[in-house]
Motif scaffolding. Sequence first.
Motif, PDB file in Angstrom:
ATOM      1  N   TYR A   1      21.385  14.942 -17.923  1.00 40.16           N
ATOM      2  CA  TYR A   1      20.157  14.731 -17.162  1.00 40.16           C
ATOM      3  C   TYR A   1      18.932  14.613 -18.072  1.00 40.16           C
ATOM      4  O   TYR A   1      17.849  14.216 -17.632  1.00 40.16           O
ATOM      5  N   GLN A   2      19.104  14.927 -19.365  1.00 44.11           N
ATOM      6  CA  GLN A   2      17.998  14.841 -20.320  1.00 44.11           C
ATOM      7  C   GLN A   2      17.940  13.478 -21.016  1.00 44.11           C
ATOM      8  O   GLN A   2      17.222  13.319 -21.993  1.00 44.11           O
ATOM      9  N   LYS A   3      18.660  12.527 -20.504  1.00 44.83           N
ATOM     10  CA  LYS A   3      18.800  11.221 -21.159  1.00 44.83           C
ATOM     11  C   LYS A   3      17.468  10.637 -21.620  1.00 44.83           C
ATOM     12  O   LYS A   3      17.288  10.308 -22.798  1.00 44.83           O
ATOM     13  N   ASP A   4      16.535  10.476 -20.714  1.00 45.03           N
ATOM     14  CA  ASP A   4      15.272   9.821 -21.052  1.00 45.03           C
ATOM     15  C   ASP A   4      14.451  10.653 -22.035  1.00 45.03           C
ATOM     16  O   ASP A   4      13.852  10.121 -22.978  1.00 45.03           O
ATOM     17  N   GLU A   5      14.410  11.948 -21.812  1.00 43.56           N
ATOM     18  CA  GLU A   5      13.682  12.835 -22.721  1.00 43.56           C
ATOM     19  C   GLU A   5      14.297  12.788 -24.120  1.00 43.56           C
ATOM     20  O   GLU A   5      13.584  12.712 -25.136  1.00 43.56           O
ATOM     21  N   PHE A   6      15.615  12.817 -24.182  1.00 43.26           N
ATOM     22  CA  PHE A   6      16.334  12.797 -25.456  1.00 43.26           C
ATOM     23  C   PHE A   6      16.056  11.509 -26.225  1.00 43.26           C
ATOM     24  O   PHE A   6      15.745  11.530 -27.424  1.00 43.26           O
ATOM     25  N   LEU A   7      16.143  10.379 -25.547  1.00 42.96           N
ATOM     26  CA  LEU A   7      15.961   9.093 -26.219  1.00 42.96           C
ATOM     27  C   LEU A   7      14.513   8.867 -26.636  1.00 42.96           C
ATOM     28  O   LEU A   7      14.240   8.306 -27.703  1.00 42.96           O
TER      29      LEU A   7
ATOM     30  N   ALA B   1       8.818  15.054 -25.932  1.00 45.68           N
ATOM     31  CA  ALA B   1       9.359  14.423 -27.127  1.00 45.68           C
ATOM     32  C   ALA B   1       9.534  15.397 -28.284  1.00 45.68           C
ATOM     33  O   ALA B   1      10.247  15.113 -29.224  1.00 45.68           O
ATOM     34  N   ALA B   2       8.857  16.562 -28.258  1.00 45.63           N
ATOM     35  CA  ALA B   2       8.935  17.497 -29.373  1.00 45.63           C
ATOM     36  C   ALA B   2      10.135  18.425 -29.257  1.00 45.63           C
ATOM     37  O   ALA B   2      10.432  19.176 -30.183  1.00 45.63           O
ATOM     38  N   ARG B   3      10.827  18.390 -28.136  1.00 42.27           N
ATOM     39  CA  ARG B   3      11.900  19.358 -27.920  1.00 42.27           C
ATOM     40  C   ARG B   3      13.076  19.131 -28.854  1.00 42.27           C
ATOM     41  O   ARG B   3      13.620  20.055 -29.440  1.00 42.27           O
ATOM     42  N   PHE B   4      13.508  17.888 -28.994  1.00 41.18           N
ATOM     43  CA  PHE B   4      14.612  17.559 -29.875  1.00 41.18           C
ATOM     44  C   PHE B   4      14.078  17.138 -31.241  1.00 41.18           C
ATOM     45  O   PHE B   4      13.131  16.362 -31.328  1.00 41.18           O
ATOM     46  N   VAL B   5      14.702  17.656 -32.280  1.00 39.87           N
ATOM     47  CA  VAL B   5      14.356  17.269 -33.646  1.00 39.87           C
ATOM     48  C   VAL B   5      15.593  16.639 -34.277  1.00 39.87           C
ATOM     49  O   VAL B   5      16.703  17.182 -34.188  1.00 39.87           O
ATOM     50  N   PHE B   6      15.398  15.500 -34.930  1.00 41.15           N
ATOM     51  CA  PHE B   6      16.512  14.735 -35.482  1.00 41.15           C
ATOM     52  C   PHE B   6      16.442  14.691 -37.003  1.00 41.15           C
ATOM     53  O   PHE B   6      15.376  14.805 -37.599  1.00 41.15           O
ATOM     54  N   ARG B   7      17.617  14.517 -37.610  1.00 41.87           N
ATOM     55  CA  ARG B   7      17.690  14.405 -39.060  1.00 41.87           C
ATOM     56  C   ARG B   7      18.667  13.290 -39.412  1.00 41.87           C
ATOM     57  O   ARG B   7      19.798  13.267 -38.913  1.00 41.87           O
ATOM     58  N   ALA B   8      18.212  12.365 -40.235  1.00 37.78           N
ATOM     59  CA  ALA B   8      19.083  11.274 -40.669  1.00 37.78           C
ATOM     60  C   ALA B   8      20.198  11.824 -41.556  1.00 37.78           C
ATOM     61  O   ALA B   8      19.985  12.747 -42.357  1.00 37.78           O
ATOM     62  N   LEU B   9      21.389  11.253 -41.410  1.00 42.59           N
ATOM     63  CA  LEU B   9      22.550  11.659 -42.207  1.00 42.59           C
ATOM     64  C   LEU B   9      23.053  10.453 -43.005  1.00 42.59           C
ATOM     65  O   LEU B   9      24.094   9.864 -42.686  1.00 42.59           O
ATOM     66  N   PRO B  10      22.308  10.055 -44.047  1.00 42.98           N
ATOM     67  CA  PRO B  10      22.682   8.851 -44.793  1.00 42.98           C
ATOM     68  C   PRO B  10      24.021   8.960 -45.506  1.00 42.98           C
ATOM     69  O   PRO B  10      24.624   7.938 -45.861  1.00 42.98           O
ATOM     70  N   GLN B  11      24.502  10.212 -45.713  1.00 43.94           N
ATOM     71  CA  GLN B  11      25.778  10.386 -46.402  1.00 43.94           C
ATOM     72  C   GLN B  11      26.971  10.105 -45.484  1.00 43.94           C
ATOM     73  O   GLN B  11      28.094   9.951 -45.963  1.00 43.94           O
ATOM     74  N   LYS B  12      26.724  10.037 -44.190  1.00 42.42           N
ATOM     75  CA  LYS B  12      27.793   9.756 -43.246  1.00 42.42           C
ATOM     76  C   LYS B  12      28.241   8.307 -43.390  1.00 42.42           C
ATOM     77  O   LYS B  12      27.443   7.376 -43.284  1.00 42.42           O
ATOM     78  N   SER B  13      29.534   8.110 -43.627  1.00 42.73           N
ATOM     79  CA  SER B  13      30.068   6.753 -43.789  1.00 42.73           C
ATOM     80  C   SER B  13      30.928   6.383 -42.591  1.00 42.73           C
ATOM     81  O   SER B  13      31.456   7.251 -41.888  1.00 42.73           O
ATOM     82  N   PHE B  14      31.057   5.104 -42.365  1.00 47.53           N
ATOM     83  CA  PHE B  14      31.869   4.576 -41.273  1.00 47.53           C
ATOM     84  C   PHE B  14      32.929   3.674 -41.881  1.00 47.53           C
ATOM     85  O   PHE B  14      32.618   2.614 -42.440  1.00 47.53           O
ATOM     86  N   SER B  15      34.177   4.100 -41.773  1.00 52.90           N
ATOM     87  CA  SER B  15      35.265   3.381 -42.439  1.00 52.90           C
ATOM     88  C   SER B  15      35.404   1.949 -41.941  1.00 52.90           C
ATOM     89  O   SER B  15      35.821   1.063 -42.689  1.00 52.90           O
TER      90      SER B  15
END
Length: 229
Positions: free
Chosen positions: A57-63, A9-23
């Motif tokens: 193939y990293q699906k489960d690890e990524f999620l 679980a430590a391999r991927f690090v995520f960052r929220a992008l609150p400035q991203k808008s969806f038209s």
Amino acid sequence: MSAEGGRGAARFVFRALPQKSFSCLQDRDIADRLLKWSMQGRITAQAFSFDQQFKPYQKDEFLMAFFNDQSVISSLKLLSSSGQWTTLGSKVTKIEATVVPCTQISMSFFDRLYSEGVVRETGTIVKCYDDYYDDILISDELRKVLLLEDSDHYDLFTQLDHEEFLFCLFKHFCIGGTLCQFEDAVDPYLETTKAFYKDLVSVQKNPETKEIRIISTVFRVSAYNHRIC
């Protein structure tokens, strides 16, 4: 397939992008439709970045890494059973995820609705005698195609077609929420589906062949801690 615990679980690090808008969520016409379909305020979209190249193939690890990342825990929105938006709030212990096929690049995918008598050339949806499916009122041929496997037109779309992300979006809007007011014409459903699909899916053009292909991977995910998320 499912994954449990925090393996990798430590391999991927995520960052929220609150400035991203969806038209699609800022469009006034779509907002009016979602209100009519009893879906306004019950749909959201968020963006997060991550620091590693993703391989299928990293699906489960990524999620698992995604749902246990602190940035995600503190900002990922969930709709509670009472209809209120809240955040994930805690780590998950288990995920169940399946890949949703996402290959369609054109709304011509739905042209067969016109050619097979489900929708008239004018865009009007053909009516039928009222029926019910799990308390959902079916009063036209379109909903029969979407819900009733024994209907005359259900096989217009193959099983793989039914699993396509584009089809899932379209079906979601057509069925709507608990107090949905159905449309008499198919165009509002198609236009809304196209807007969301365009916002949520990324494409890439081959510089040599000019062929457009989808580069997004779509998952259907159930995540669990002390409750299902």
